[in-house]
Design a protein around this motif. Structure first.
Motif, PDB file in Angstrom:
ATOM      1  N   ARG A 155      17.611   0.956   4.308  1.00 39.35           N
ATOM      2  CA  ARG A 155      16.563   0.605   3.636  1.00 39.35           C
ATOM      3  C   ARG A 155      16.916   0.647   2.161  1.00 39.35           C
ATOM      4  O   ARG A 155      16.565  -0.332   1.468  1.00 39.35           O
ATOM      5  N   CYS A 207      19.016  -3.547   3.970  1.00 36.31           N
ATOM      6  CA  CYS A 207      19.672  -4.398   5.114  1.00 36.31           C
ATOM      7  C   CYS A 207      18.854  -4.003   6.199  1.00 36.31           C
ATOM      8  O   CYS A 207      18.168  -2.958   6.199  1.00 36.31           O
ATOM      9  N   ASP A 208      18.931  -4.854   7.398  1.00 37.66           N
ATOM     10  CA  ASP A 208      18.356  -4.683   8.584  1.00 37.66           C
ATOM     11  C   ASP A 208      18.941  -3.218   9.156  1.00 37.66           C
ATOM     12  O   ASP A 208      20.241  -3.393   8.995  1.00 37.66           O
ATOM     13  N   ARG A 209      18.375  -2.671   9.839  1.00 35.40           N
ATOM     14  CA  ARG A 209      18.885  -1.584  10.590  1.00 35.40           C
ATOM     15  C   ARG A 209      19.674  -2.129  11.867  1.00 35.40           C
ATOM     16  O   ARG A 209      19.290  -2.025  12.865  1.00 35.40           O
ATOM     17  N   SER A 210      20.965  -2.645  11.523  1.00 33.36           N
ATOM     18  CA  SER A 210      21.615  -3.242  12.563  1.00 33.36           C
ATOM     19  C   SER A 210      23.060  -3.161  12.354  1.00 33.36           C
ATOM     20  O   SER A 210      23.601  -2.891  11.178  1.00 33.36           O
TER      21      SER A 210
END
Length: 223
Positions: free
Chosen positions: A63, A67-70
């Motif tokens: 966060r 970024c996406d949590r990926s």
């Protein structure tokens, strides 16, 4: 005086609105005492006095870096976010601010560096994703049953120990890089199908090759 009171009432309404949406209020501004919403995202400034607030105790690094949590990330986007955040909170900008705010800027700058390095590196990024999911990282003994993999690591280790010239080192470096790229693709696939145990096992293997890479770097440094 009235303007300040109106501002405080406005901040209080924001805090109440956040509570109504299920967001717990954060600690008040350390400088002026205004209520602030909780945040574990990017560094934030008090809307009243513009003082930089301290970082959250356990921020979500994804966060923070937007970024996406990926496991799959865009390195270019990550780098742009890193530079943008550092421009906003770098200690050089706070030389004339109160000592507490200078300290907070140093904390933010250090945290942003940590977040960038953690998410940029595939191994540390994967381990962090496991941590967020409550999965313990693999131990070295978890790979003991994979005799073919351990033999491969031992062979590269022996080649590295016996390498006497630049050509030999480049050959070993290529072997390590190819294996790391292969494991990174496999880890990506494991996370995308939400197979955390497989991702854990593969990240354990990646640790071995990270160690080999460190040994290679040490070998290339002239004594």
């Amino acid at each position: 005086m009235r303007a300040a009171l109106r501002a405080r009432l406005g901040w209080a309404r924001l805090a109440l609105r956040g509570a109504a949406l299920g967001r717990a209020p954060g600690p008040p501004c350390w400088s002026c005492g205004a209520p602030l919403p909780s945040s574990d995202g990017p560094p934030h400034f008090c809307p009243g006095c513009q003082a930089l607030q301290p970082p959250a105790p356990r921020p979500d690094l994804f966060r923070l870096m937007d970024c996406d949590r990926s496991f799959r990330i865009d390195p270019g986007q990550l780098q742009r976010r890193f530079r943008s955040l550092q421009r906003a909170v770098h200690p050089d900008r706070f030389g004339k601010r109160p000592p507490k705010e200078q300290y907070y800027s140093e904390q933010h700058s250090s945290l942003i560096n940590k977040a960038y390095q953690t998410l940029l590196n595939p191994l540390s990024r994967g381990l962090y994703l496991l941590e967020l999911s409550g999965v313990e990282p693999a131990k070295e003994t978890d790979c003991d049953a994979d005799s073919a993999f351990l033999m491969e690591v031992m062979e590269i280790n022996e080649k590295l120990a016996e390498s006497k010239n630049k050509d030999n080192l480049e050959e070993v470096e290529t072997s390590i890089r190819v294996k790391q790229e292969e494991l990174t693709r496999e880890v990506t696939a494991a996370f995308e199908r939400d197979d955390l145990q497989e991702a854990k096992k593969l990240l354990g293997k990646m640790k071995y090759f990270a160690n080999l890479e460190d040994k290679l770097k040490a070998k290339k440094i002239p004594s």
